[in-house]
Every structure is written in C-alpha cells, then in structure tokens.
Design a protein around this motif. Structure first.
Motif, PDB file in Angstrom:
ATOM      1  N   SER A  80      -9.573  11.086  -3.338  1.00 37.16           N
ATOM      2  CA  SER A  80      -9.283   9.557  -2.951  1.00 37.16           C
ATOM      3  C   SER A  80      -8.441   9.267  -1.883  1.00 37.16           C
ATOM      4  O   SER A  80      -8.330   8.540  -1.020  1.00 37.16           O
ATOM      5  CB  SER A  80      -8.182   9.120  -4.308  1.00 37.16           C
ATOM      6  OG  SER A  80      -7.005   9.937  -4.036  1.00 37.16           O
ATOM      7  N   LYS A  82      -5.265   9.926  -1.421  1.00 39.63           N
ATOM      8  CA  LYS A  82      -4.123   9.291  -1.633  1.00 39.63           C
ATOM      9  C   LYS A  82      -3.074  10.403  -2.393  1.00 39.63           C
ATOM     10  O   LYS A  82      -3.623  11.517  -3.070  1.00 39.63           O
ATOM     11  CB  LYS A  82      -4.242   8.032  -2.805  1.00 39.63           C
ATOM     12  CG  LYS A  82      -4.866   7.191  -2.397  1.00 39.63           C
ATOM     13  CD  LYS A  82      -5.369   6.081  -3.322  1.00 39.63           C
ATOM     14  CE  LYS A  82      -6.234   4.976  -3.020  1.00 39.63           C
ATOM     15  NZ  LYS A  82      -6.505   4.080  -3.993  1.00 39.63           N
ATOM     16  N   VAL A 104       0.688   7.165  -7.936  1.00 38.97           N
ATOM     17  CA  VAL A 104      -0.011   7.196  -6.822  1.00 38.97           C
ATOM     18  C   VAL A 104       0.475   6.326  -5.691  1.00 38.97           C
ATOM     19  O   VAL A 104       0.691   5.237  -5.793  1.00 38.97           O
ATOM     20  CB  VAL A 104      -1.610   6.677  -7.229  1.00 38.97           C
ATOM     21  CG1 VAL A 104      -2.346   6.913  -5.926  1.00 38.97           C
ATOM     22  CG2 VAL A 104      -2.186   7.406  -8.291  1.00 38.97           C
ATOM     23  N   GLY A 105       0.552   7.018  -4.410  1.00 41.99           N
ATOM     24  CA  GLY A 105       0.984   6.434  -3.226  1.00 41.99           C
ATOM     25  C   GLY A 105       2.399   5.708  -3.299  1.00 41.99           C
ATOM     26  O   GLY A 105       3.268   6.108  -4.229  1.00 41.99           O
ATOM     27  N   ASP A 106       2.548   4.663  -2.762  1.00 45.96           N
ATOM     28  CA  ASP A 106       4.063   3.793  -2.881  1.00 45.96           C
ATOM     29  C   ASP A 106       3.668   2.998  -4.002  1.00 45.96           C
ATOM     30  O   ASP A 106       3.637   1.636  -3.834  1.00 45.96           O
ATOM     31  CB  ASP A 106       4.176   3.245  -1.547  1.00 45.96           C
ATOM     32  CG  ASP A 106       5.518   2.534  -1.520  1.00 45.96           C
ATOM     33  OD1 ASP A 106       6.425   3.060  -2.385  1.00 45.96           O
ATOM     34  OD2 ASP A 106       5.960   1.894  -0.751  1.00 45.96           O
ATOM     35  N   GLU A 108       1.330   2.437  -5.793  1.00 44.73           N
ATOM     36  CA  GLU A 108      -0.178   1.878  -5.830  1.00 44.73           C
ATOM     37  C   GLU A 108      -0.357   1.529  -7.226  1.00 44.73           C
ATOM     38  O   GLU A 108      -1.064   0.588  -7.573  1.00 44.73           O
ATOM     39  CB  GLU A 108      -0.856   2.487  -5.051  1.00 44.73           C
ATOM     40  CG  GLU A 108      -2.555   1.815  -4.843  1.00 44.73           C
ATOM     41  CD  GLU A 108      -3.351   2.540  -3.982  1.00 44.73           C
ATOM     42  OE1 GLU A 108      -4.492   2.630  -4.178  1.00 44.73           O
ATOM     43  OE2 GLU A 108      -2.724   3.253  -2.870  1.00 44.73           O
ATOM     44  N   SER A 109      -0.248   2.752  -7.817  1.00 43.01           N
ATOM     45  CA  SER A 109      -0.882   2.625  -9.433  1.00 43.01           C
ATOM     46  C   SER A 109      -0.115   3.769 -10.034  1.00 43.01           C
ATOM     47  O   SER A 109       0.504   4.704  -9.521  1.00 43.01           O
ATOM     48  CB  SER A 109      -2.349   2.702  -9.599  1.00 43.01           C
ATOM     49  OG  SER A 109      -2.619   3.821  -9.152  1.00 43.01           O
ATOM     50  N   ILE A 150       2.439  -2.133 -12.710  1.00 41.98           N
ATOM     51  CA  ILE A 150       1.509  -1.836 -11.566  1.00 41.98           C
ATOM     52  C   ILE A 150       0.287  -1.583 -12.338  1.00 41.98           C
ATOM     53  O   ILE A 150       0.249  -1.194 -13.594  1.00 41.98           O
ATOM     54  CB  ILE A 150       2.323  -0.702 -10.891  1.00 41.98           C
ATOM     55  CG1 ILE A 150       2.293   0.534 -11.943  1.00 41.98           C
ATOM     56  CG2 ILE A 150       3.369  -1.108 -10.062  1.00 41.98           C
ATOM     57  CD1 ILE A 150       2.850   2.157 -11.075  1.00 41.98           C
ATOM     58  N   GLN A 153      -4.755   3.999 -13.812  1.00 38.67           N
ATOM     59  CA  GLN A 153      -5.913   4.644 -13.834  1.00 38.67           C
ATOM     60  C   GLN A 153      -5.878   5.736 -14.880  1.00 38.67           C
ATOM     61  O   GLN A 153      -4.867   6.497 -14.981  1.00 38.67           O
ATOM     62  CB  GLN A 153      -6.096   5.159 -12.243  1.00 38.67           C
ATOM     63  CG  GLN A 153      -6.503   4.152 -11.332  1.00 38.67           C
ATOM     64  CD  GLN A 153      -6.898   4.457  -9.872  1.00 38.67           C
ATOM     65  OE1 GLN A 153      -5.996   5.567  -9.422  1.00 38.67           O
ATOM     66  NE2 GLN A 153      -7.768   4.354  -9.483  1.00 38.67           N
ATOM     67  N   ASP A 171     -10.330   2.553 -14.087  1.00 35.92           N
ATOM     68  CA  ASP A 171      -9.411   1.584 -13.663  1.00 35.92           C
ATOM     69  C   ASP A 171      -9.296   0.668 -14.872  1.00 35.92           C
ATOM     70  O   ASP A 171      -9.974   0.102 -15.548  1.00 35.92           O
ATOM     71  CB  ASP A 171      -9.895   0.754 -12.628  1.00 35.92           C
ATOM     72  CG  ASP A 171      -9.866   1.437 -11.313  1.00 35.92           C
ATOM     73  OD1 ASP A 171      -8.832   2.044 -10.826  1.00 35.92           O
ATOM     74  OD2 ASP A 171     -10.956   1.358 -10.640  1.00 35.92           O
TER      75      ASP A 171
END
Length: 199
Positions: A80, A82, A104-106, A108-109, A150, A153, A171
C-alpha cells in the motif's frame, strides 16, 4: 471519552483495561444471537464483580495469528505504501474498548489482520467465502468502525503462498442495520452492567 492507552497486548495493563469492557474481539457475540449477547453481558458482569478475567486458553490458531501479525503489517505496508502504527488499546468509556492490530497513516483507517488456514485463505481470495469465522471478523471491524469513527480494513494474510496469493484486503462497510443493532445493544449493555458497577 475515547482514550488511547499505550500498552502491550496481553500485558497485565492490557488485561486490566479489557476487564469489564465489551471489546471488538467479542463483537461476534455482541452482535450475535440474543443468547450469545446475554452470555457476554454476564461474562462482563462477572469480571466487574471479581475484578478479573477467566484464563483464556490459547489455541494453535491464536498463536499463529500472533506470530504472523507483524509479517502481515509489513506486507500490507509494502503493497500500500502506507505506514502502520501499533493499535494499542482504546477505551471508549467504562463499558466498551478495542485493540486494533494497527492504525493506517494519520488515522486514515484501522486495520485488522487475520491468519487463517491455507485452504480457507485460498478460497477466500478466489471466491470471497470459505472462512467460517469471516462473519465474526467483519463484525469486529464494524464494531471498531462505529466507535472509532474511521474506516476499517480486514486483511487476510498467509506467508506460505506465492506473492500473488499472500494477502486479501477487504474494505469493510458499516451498514445502517448494523449501526442500529450496535446502538440498541450498547444501550442494553450499559443499563445491564451499570447495576454491577454500582455494587
């Protein structure tokens, strides 16, 4: 108020945070049959009254999941592009909590990683069905989505397959019917457990 606690999974601090709280890993019962939901409420009430949880016997499947989770996160991050950080433990209030496999990330999920047997893994990749626990895995993600607000996944991972078949990313969609059921059962759980907290 949602609060993050930086604790190691299965540590005494982590277990103390889970005690008396309905968690995402119990979403199969929380969102399951009325009988399963009622049994879960009594389990949590017992934890409140005794101050502890009964010993959970680990299975080969659980141990494999813990073993492969770091590999799954690395593989997901490579594909990804990420970053993933440790999910830690999140208390929603005195009654609910969750321990994501990763964020995930800031924000993001959220990410939930599962390692299932090779037959189920391949069938899930090829057909989207085949794992008997898939329904509970989805409920776990929906529970987390509802309380964390949020996306989420679900990532099935198996390290023995060629790269093409190692991972299967889903998802998860939080539908209105599930939201309605979560809110109904959450209200019932709070009412039920409050009387034990007050003793």
């Amino acid at each position: 108020m949602i609060q993050e606690h930086i604790v190691e999974q299965n540590s005494p601090e982590w277990l103390a945070l889970r005690c008396g709280r309905i968690t995402a890993s119990e979403a199969g019962s929380f969102l399951g049959t009325p009988a399963a939901f009622k049994k879960l409420l009594y389990k949590k009430a017992a934890e409140i009254l005794t101050g502890g949880q009964e010993l959970i016997r680990t299975s080969a499947k659980m141990e494999r999941g813990h073993e492969l989770e770091p590999k799954a996160k690395i593989w997901y991050s490579m594909l990804s592009g990420k970053s993933i950080r440790n999910g830690n433990f999140w208390t929603i209030d005195d009654f609910f909590g969750l321990s994501p496999d990763g964020i995930v990330g800031d924000f993001e999920s959220g990410l939930e990683c599962k390692a299932i047997n090779q037959t189920d893994h391949l069938q899930m990749i090829e057909t989207g069905v085949g794992c008997k626990d898939h329904g509970d895995h989805i409920k776990q993600c929906k529970f987390s989505m509802y309380f964390m607000k949020i996306p989420w996944q679900l990532y099935y991972y198996h390290d023995k397959f060629p790269n093409k078949y190692c991972g299967n990313l889903i998802d998860v969609v939080l539908d209105d019917d599930t939201i309605e059921l979560i809110e109904k059962r959450a209200a019932e759980a709070i009412e039920f457990l409050t009387k034990y907290k007050e003793q």
